[in-house]
Design a protein around this motif. Structure first.
Motif, PDB file in Angstrom:
ATOM      1  N   PHE A   1       5.769   2.966   0.439  1.00 16.77           N
ATOM      2  CA  PHE A   1       5.019   3.811   0.710  1.00 16.77           C
ATOM      3  C   PHE A   1       5.383   4.994   1.849  1.00 16.77           C
ATOM      4  N   GLU A   2       6.638   5.147   2.230  1.00 13.20           N
ATOM      5  CA  GLU A   2       6.950   5.684   3.222  1.00 13.20           C
ATOM      6  C   GLU A   2       7.040   7.385   2.770  1.00 13.20           C
ATOM      7  N   GLY A   3       6.381   8.065   3.716  1.00 13.62           N
ATOM      8  CA  GLY A   3       6.440   9.587   3.551  1.00 13.62           C
ATOM      9  C   GLY A   3       5.173  10.206   2.699  1.00 13.62           C
ATOM     10  N   ARG A   4       4.530   9.067   2.012  1.00 13.81           N
ATOM     11  CA  ARG A   4       3.439   9.517   1.084  1.00 13.81           C
ATOM     12  C   ARG A   4       1.997   9.513   1.780  1.00 13.81           C
ATOM     13  N   LYS A   5       1.078  10.033   1.375  1.00 12.47           N
ATOM     14  CA  LYS A   5      -0.404  10.227   1.687  1.00 12.47           C
ATOM     15  C   LYS A   5      -1.207   8.807   1.146  1.00 12.47           C
ATOM     16  N   VAL A   6      -1.335   7.963   1.691  1.00 12.46           N
ATOM     17  CA  VAL A   6      -1.929   6.863   1.360  1.00 12.46           C
ATOM     18  C   VAL A   6      -3.260   6.702   1.590  1.00 12.46           C
ATOM     19  N   GLY A   7      -4.219   6.197   0.383  1.00 14.69           N
ATOM     20  CA  GLY A   7      -5.747   5.902   1.068  1.00 14.69           C
ATOM     21  C   GLY A   7      -5.768   4.444   0.997  1.00 14.69           C
ATOM     22  N   LEU A   8      -6.464   3.829   1.949  1.00  9.59           N
ATOM     23  CA  LEU A   8      -6.635   2.546   2.159  1.00  9.59           C
ATOM     24  C   LEU A   8      -8.197   2.279   2.236  1.00  9.59           C
ATOM     25  N   VAL A   9      -8.813   1.306   1.307  1.00  9.28           N
ATOM     26  CA  VAL A   9      -9.907   1.198   1.032  1.00  9.28           C
ATOM     27  C   VAL A   9     -10.277  -0.440   1.824  1.00  9.28           C
ATOM     28  N   LEU A  10     -10.884  -0.180   2.978  1.00 10.59           N
ATOM     29  CA  LEU A  10     -11.304  -1.467   3.966  1.00 10.59           C
ATOM     30  C   LEU A  10     -12.588  -1.830   3.380  1.00 10.59           C
ATOM     31  N   THR A  11     -12.379  -2.667   2.264  1.00  9.64           N
ATOM     32  CA  THR A  11     -13.720  -3.010   1.473  1.00  9.64           C
ATOM     33  C   THR A  11     -14.924  -3.762   2.332  1.00  9.64           C
ATOM     34  N   GLY A  12     -14.405  -4.593   3.363  1.00  3.53           N
ATOM     35  CA  GLY A  12     -15.587  -5.184   3.959  1.00  3.53           C
ATOM     36  C   GLY A  12     -15.284  -5.849   5.321  1.00  3.53           C
TER      37      GLY A  12
ATOM     38  N   ARG B   1      -2.226   5.520  13.910  1.00  2.00           N
ATOM     39  CA  ARG B   1      -1.751   4.411  14.426  1.00  2.00           C
ATOM     40  C   ARG B   1      -1.040   3.443  13.476  1.00  2.00           C
ATOM     41  N   LEU B   2      -1.848   3.530  12.379  1.00  2.00           N
ATOM     42  CA  LEU B   2      -1.402   2.767  11.139  1.00  2.00           C
ATOM     43  C   LEU B   2      -0.083   3.608  10.497  1.00  2.00           C
ATOM     44  N   SER B   3      -0.513   4.850  10.565  1.00  5.00           N
ATOM     45  CA  SER B   3       0.879   5.848  10.142  1.00  5.00           C
ATOM     46  C   SER B   3       1.994   5.400  10.835  1.00  5.00           C
ATOM     47  N   ALA B   4       1.917   5.392  12.188  1.00  8.38           N
ATOM     48  CA  ALA B   4       3.136   5.126  13.011  1.00  8.38           C
ATOM     49  C   ALA B   4       3.807   3.649  12.655  1.00  8.38           C
ATOM     50  N   MET B   5       3.012   2.590  12.204  1.00  3.70           N
ATOM     51  CA  MET B   5       3.400   1.575  11.933  1.00  3.70           C
ATOM     52  C   MET B   5       4.201   1.539  10.559  1.00  3.70           C
ATOM     53  N   SER B   6       3.862   2.069   9.589  1.00  3.87           N
ATOM     54  CA  SER B   6       4.027   2.005   8.198  1.00  3.87           C
ATOM     55  C   SER B   6       4.976   3.289   7.565  1.00  3.87           C
ATOM     56  N   GLY B   7       4.996   4.390   8.429  1.00  6.64           N
ATOM     57  CA  GLY B   7       5.761   5.557   7.908  1.00  6.64           C
ATOM     58  C   GLY B   7       5.179   6.201   6.918  1.00  6.64           C
ATOM     59  N   ALA B   8       4.046   5.878   6.473  1.00  2.00           N
ATOM     60  CA  ALA B   8       3.048   6.865   5.536  1.00  2.00           C
ATOM     61  C   ALA B   8       2.068   7.418   6.497  1.00  2.00           C
ATOM     62  N   GLU B   9       1.706   8.246   5.912  1.00  2.00           N
ATOM     63  CA  GLU B   9       0.424   9.036   6.372  1.00  2.00           C
ATOM     64  C   GLU B   9      -1.076   8.437   5.852  1.00  2.00           C
TER      65      GLU B   9
ATOM     66  N   PRO C   1      -8.120  15.593  -0.904  1.00  2.00           N
ATOM     67  CA  PRO C   1      -7.576  15.883  -2.267  1.00  2.00           C
ATOM     68  C   PRO C   1      -6.062  15.580  -2.650  1.00  2.00           C
ATOM     69  N   ASP C   2      -5.296  15.581  -1.329  1.00  2.00           N
ATOM     70  CA  ASP C   2      -3.893  15.450  -1.508  1.00  2.00           C
ATOM     71  C   ASP C   2      -3.377  14.208  -1.238  1.00  2.00           C
ATOM     72  N   LEU C   3      -4.201  13.224  -1.300  1.00  2.74           N
ATOM     73  CA  LEU C   3      -3.749  11.806  -1.397  1.00  2.74           C
ATOM     74  C   LEU C   3      -2.972  11.516  -2.694  1.00  2.74           C
ATOM     75  N   ASP C   4      -1.824  10.751  -2.514  1.00  3.53           N
ATOM     76  CA  ASP C   4      -1.009  10.504  -3.670  1.00  3.53           C
ATOM     77  C   ASP C   4      -0.977   8.981  -4.018  1.00  3.53           C
ATOM     78  N   CYS C   5      -1.642   8.221  -3.276  1.00  2.00           N
ATOM     79  CA  CYS C   5      -1.721   6.847  -3.536  1.00  2.00           C
ATOM     80  C   CYS C   5      -2.973   6.177  -2.985  1.00  2.00           C
ATOM     81  N   LEU C   6      -3.512   5.363  -3.748  1.00  2.00           N
ATOM     82  CA  LEU C   6      -4.736   4.718  -3.085  1.00  2.00           C
ATOM     83  C   LEU C   6      -4.357   2.864  -3.183  1.00  2.00           C
ATOM     84  N   ILE C   7      -4.689   2.306  -2.199  1.00  2.00           N
ATOM     85  CA  ILE C   7      -4.287   0.894  -2.195  1.00  2.00           C
ATOM     86  C   ILE C   7      -5.626   0.013  -2.167  1.00  2.00           C
ATOM     87  N   VAL C   8      -5.944  -0.710  -3.141  1.00  2.00           N
ATOM     88  CA  VAL C   8      -7.315  -1.341  -3.287  1.00  2.00           C
ATOM     89  C   VAL C   8      -6.980  -2.729  -3.511  1.00  2.00           C
TER      90      VAL C   8
END
Length: 411
Positions: free
Chosen positions: A295-306, A33-41, A172-179
């Motif tokens: 970030f469109e089209g990329r595999k993005v990892g989000l850290v929900l820190t708290g 559902r976040l992917s649909a909002m952002s265009g990223a995976e 392993p195929d994540l190409d971006c981490l947002i922290v």
């Protein structure tokens, strides 16, 4: 990895072994559902599932585990009114280490009680960070306590970096981490681990606009910080050179997000993923939704820190979002001042399928004719089209109707 950096992949890997079995290995879950909002995976690392509902346990435990027997007996101290306080208190109690937490006198009682519930001694002295820091220094000098810094400590950084290892083990195929970035300990540890495991991966840090201290430091500028922010957990005015050197060496970019973006991200986590995120925890998603093209089209990892968000604040954010989506609407309806008129209005709402949430009936407003009365009515609707249909129906019945802007009726 440069040998000059304060921590290495080996330090993070050692921390992972230290905390294994004592800190939850939180899931990394796809978020379509976040992917649909952002265009990223998009994939989300749920650090809000920790015992204290935040990532801070990792670094706190790694530091505590490295203490000598003498240091354990003397006890530890920290300056914190947030997640670090609870994380340190939680694991210090488990390890039998006395913990003292210095908090400003203005700290909300709920945070004090939460920290004390883990067995820590809470010292309420000072109004500012500087004043509280002096209290910490005095306790260290007087009682021989060991400082556990919330972010400017290599052991703490290495502990936080275990998040990066886990994310790349699971995907392993994540190409971006947002922290999110406060003092920089979390993003430093993750950047060291992630870039060593997967060279070429991009690590992006995120700060609240009113506390963009790391962004300023990386640009060689002086930060102008201050004001209220939903992301109080990352509201750090001055970042340590330790973190600046790591982010500079590894090419970590820092994005800055405003309060509206953070508010939207908190609500998106709640509604789209059915999970709680505090303002700091939602900063990564705020960045993703603010600049989806990046970030469109990329595999993005989000850290929900708290997920330690005040329930009243969450309620306000939810109502505001519903109003902006036209799912909660307030009409000011002017009718003839005679018996049965308010019932007639309510009947129209009922027949149109609207749920009445709040009613404020006024007869003494000077801008309303003496023979008429004004009623502010807040209703729950399906969408904007539904609200417009209800308004037209009221007007067709001879009523004067004004649509109030979100929150105007509370001003």
């Amino acid at each position: 990895m440069s040998a000059e950096l304060p921590i290495s992949l080996e330090d993070v890997a050692a921390a992972a072994e230290t905390i294994r079995g004592h800190v939850l290995r939180t899931p990394l879950v796809a978020a379509p559902r976040l992917s649909a909002m952002s265009g990223a995976e998009v994939f989300v690392k749920y650090e809000n599932l920790q015992v204290t509902n935040a990532f801070k346990e990792r670094g706190a435990l790694n530091k505590l585990a490295a203490l000598t027997d003498d240091e354990r007996e003397r006890g530890v101290v920290a300056l914190s009114a947030g997640n670090h306080a609870q994380a340190l208190a939680c694991h210090a109690r488990r390890l039998g280490i006395p913990a003292t937490i210095v908090m400003p006198r203005t700290t909300p009682f709920t945070k004090i009680a939460s920290t004390e519930s883990f067995g820590a001694r809470v010292v309420l002295e000072g109004e500012t960070v500087g004043e509280c820091g002096a209290v910490v220094d005095a306790l260290i000098a007087r009682e021989g306590l060991v400082l556990v810094h919330p972010y400017d400590d290599p052991l703490v950084m290495a502990g936080q970096g275990t998040i990066g290892l886990e994310m790349l083990e699971d995907q392993p195929d994540l190409d971006c981490l947002i922290v999110p970035i406060g003092g920089g300990g979390l993003v430093s540890g993750i950047a060291v681990a992630a870039t060593a495991v997967k060279p070429g991966i991009e690590v992006v840090g995120v700060q609240a606009a009113q506390y963009a201290s790391m962004a300023a430091a990386l640009a060689g500028k002086e930060a102008a910080c201050g004001g209220d922010t939903l992301a109080e957990g990352i509201a750090v005015k001055a970042v340590p050179q330790t973190a600046v050197s790591i982010l500079t060496a590894l090419g970590v970019d820092v994005m800055v997000v405003d309060e509206a973006a953070i508010e939207r991200a908190i609500y998106a986590y709640l509604v789209r993923l059915k999970t709680l995120a505090e303002g700091a925890g939602a900063a990564g998603l705020a960045a993703l939704l603010s600049q989806p093209g990046r970030f469109e089209g990329r595999k993005v990892g989000l850290v929900l820190t708290g997920g330690n968000i005040d329930p009243r604040l969450l309620s306000a954010i939810t109502v505001r979002a519903l109003e902006h989506e036209d799912r909660v609407v307030t009409f000011r309806v002017t009718v003839r001042d005679r018996p049965g008129e308010l019932g007639r209005v309510a009947d129209i709402f009922g027949r149109e399928g609207a749920n009445i949430l709040e009613v404020s009936h006024q007869r003494l407003l000077l801008d309303v004719p003496a023979m008429r009365a004004t009623t502010d009515i807040t209703i729950e609707t399906r969408d904007g089209d539904h609200a417009d249909r209800i308004r037209r129906r009221l007007e067709a019945e001879g009523m004067t109707v004004t649509r109030l802007a979100p929150l105007q009726h509370r001003g």
